[in-house]
Design a protein around this motif. Structure first.
Motif, PDB file in Angstrom:
ATOM      1  N   LEU A 155     -42.208  78.588  23.334  1.00 25.40           N
ATOM      2  CA  LEU A 155     -42.530  77.718  22.310  1.00 25.40           C
ATOM      3  C   LEU A 155     -41.248  76.458  22.074  1.00 25.40           C
ATOM      4  N   LEU A 178     -38.945  76.376  19.679  1.00 24.19           N
ATOM      5  CA  LEU A 178     -38.910  75.620  18.608  1.00 24.19           C
ATOM      6  C   LEU A 178     -37.597  75.482  17.828  1.00 24.19           C
ATOM      7  N   ALA A 198     -41.635  74.722  10.857  1.00 25.60           N
ATOM      8  CA  ALA A 198     -42.335  75.108  12.245  1.00 25.60           C
ATOM      9  C   ALA A 198     -43.735  74.598  12.086  1.00 25.60           C
ATOM     10  N   PRO A 199     -44.411  73.911  13.217  1.00 27.11           N
ATOM     11  CA  PRO A 199     -45.700  73.532  12.959  1.00 27.11           C
ATOM     12  C   PRO A 199     -46.746  74.506  13.074  1.00 27.11           C
ATOM     13  N   ARG A 200     -47.909  74.487  12.651  1.00 24.26           N
ATOM     14  CA  ARG A 200     -49.005  75.479  12.580  1.00 24.26           C
ATOM     15  C   ARG A 200     -49.484  75.474  13.907  1.00 24.26           C
ATOM     16  N   LEU A 201     -49.712  76.804  14.329  1.00 24.74           N
ATOM     17  CA  LEU A 201     -50.200  76.921  15.850  1.00 24.74           C
ATOM     18  C   LEU A 201     -51.513  77.470  15.798  1.00 24.74           C
ATOM     19  N   TYR A 217     -50.501  79.106  23.069  1.00 27.32           N
ATOM     20  CA  TYR A 217     -50.621  78.481  21.693  1.00 27.32           C
ATOM     21  C   TYR A 217     -50.638  76.795  22.139  1.00 27.32           C
ATOM     22  N   THR A 225     -49.997  73.454  19.288  1.00 31.62           N
ATOM     23  CA  THR A 225     -49.940  73.156  17.737  1.00 31.62           C
ATOM     24  C   THR A 225     -51.435  72.531  17.192  1.00 31.62           C
ATOM     25  N   GLU A 226     -51.550  72.500  15.830  1.00 32.02           N
ATOM     26  CA  GLU A 226     -52.869  71.910  15.370  1.00 32.02           C
ATOM     27  C   GLU A 226     -52.943  70.447  15.743  1.00 32.02           C
ATOM     28  N   THR A 227     -51.878  69.881  15.872  1.00 35.42           N
ATOM     29  CA  THR A 227     -51.702  68.418  16.097  1.00 35.42           C
ATOM     30  C   THR A 227     -52.172  68.185  17.393  1.00 35.42           C
ATOM     31  N   VAL A 273     -43.292  73.343  22.808  1.00 38.06           N
ATOM     32  CA  VAL A 273     -44.528  72.906  22.207  1.00 38.06           C
ATOM     33  C   VAL A 273     -44.605  71.585  21.652  1.00 38.06           C
ATOM     34  N   GLU A 316     -47.614  68.549  22.273  1.00 27.09           N
ATOM     35  CA  GLU A 316     -48.089  67.448  21.545  1.00 27.09           C
ATOM     36  C   GLU A 316     -48.065  66.150  22.057  1.00 27.09           C
TER      37      GLU A 316
END
Length: 272
Positions: free
Chosen positions: A22, A24, A31-34, A47, A49-51, A254, A258
């Motif tokens: 990741l 990060l 940290a972004p939501r995964l 994983y 990210t949600e974006t 990660v 994105e």
């Protein structure tokens, strides 16, 4: 209808990331939501990210999105990316072209003919790997889809120069060697992601091809596309690999997962 945009992207360490990959570089609270996109043996493995998930949904709806991976068909089947199921996918480094989830038999025959004519046999290369690897650092030895071989190693114990020596030996036999994380891949040169991408472009009548990847095994794919991107990490980044149509991203880990679909969508919109 206008010719579609084709997007062929590597998966591991390009779009999807295991926990160790990741990278990060921020406080935990920021940290972004995964979103988990792969489960293996009952445990979450990969994983986005949600974006990135939202971007992948849009990408799947607006382009011919083709997941492109060195993974076997079984390993690819564990991945569940957001968005519509892709009509096409490229597995085993181009050895299998999936159409609606089924390997295309005509493509299999073409691949088999090239391998028989243009490089040393899998048996010869596998025997060399087994003979020269040391059990002090070798964890597993595997053959993928009866097409190529790879080793899982304890990287910290891997002797300096061993991979380079293997690459030089393989070069003369028409094979490529790639070190990715704990895996050392030995892959026939005729077995390429780019050849499979061109076949999908032919079948779909694509007017623009876009690609992304991070490893040596992605280099031919990045060269074959009209535009391509690589993240700021990985085998290609470590070697400083460049190409005229390539954009090198600053993002790593990660965050690159994105940025890459964001760049794909921007390029597709620009064309439209």
């Amino acid at each position: 209808m206008s010719a579609p945009t084709l997007v062929a992207s590597d998966l591991d360490r390009t779009l999807i990331y295991s926990a160790p990959a990741l990278q990060l570089s921020m406080p935990d609270a920021q940290a972004p939501r995964l979103l988990c996109v792969e489960v293996y043996q009952g445990k979450p493995l990969s994983y986005v990210t949600e974006t990135a998930a939202d971007l992948l949904v849009e990408l799947g709806r607006s382009t011919v999105f083709v997941p492109t991976t060195t993974r076997t068909r079984e390993q690819y089947g564990r991945i569940h990316l957001p968005g519509p199921a892709p009509q096409f996918a490229i597995c085993a480094n181009g050895g299998h072209l999936l159409v609606d989830g089924v390997s295309d038999p005509d493509w299999q025959r073409q691949v088999a003919a090239r391998l028989a004519d243009e490089c040393a046999s899998l048996a010869e290369v596998r025997a060399h790997l087994v003979r020269t690897a040391d059990e002090a650092w070798l964890l597993k030895e595997r053959v993928a889809e009866d097409l190529f071989a790879y080793l899982v190693v304890e990287r910290a114990l891997l002797p300096d120069g061993w991979v380079k020596e293997l690459a030089e030996w393989a070069e003369g036999r028409g094979w490529t060697v790639s070190l990715q994380g704990r895996k050392i891949y030995a892959v026939p040169k005729p077995l390429t992601k780019s050849a499979a991408m061109r076949e999908v472009a032919r079948r779909t009548g694509a007017g623009l091809t876009l690609a992304a990847g991070d490893s040596l095994l992605d280099a031919d794919l990045l060269l074959a596309a009209d535009r391509s991107w690589r993240p700021g990490h990985g085998e290609l980044a470590d070697s400083g690999w460049q190409a005229p149509q390539l954009t090198v991203l600053d993002e790593r880990g990660v965050a690159a997962g994105e940025e890459i679909p964001r760049r794909f969508l921007a390029a597709a919109r620009d064309r439209a």
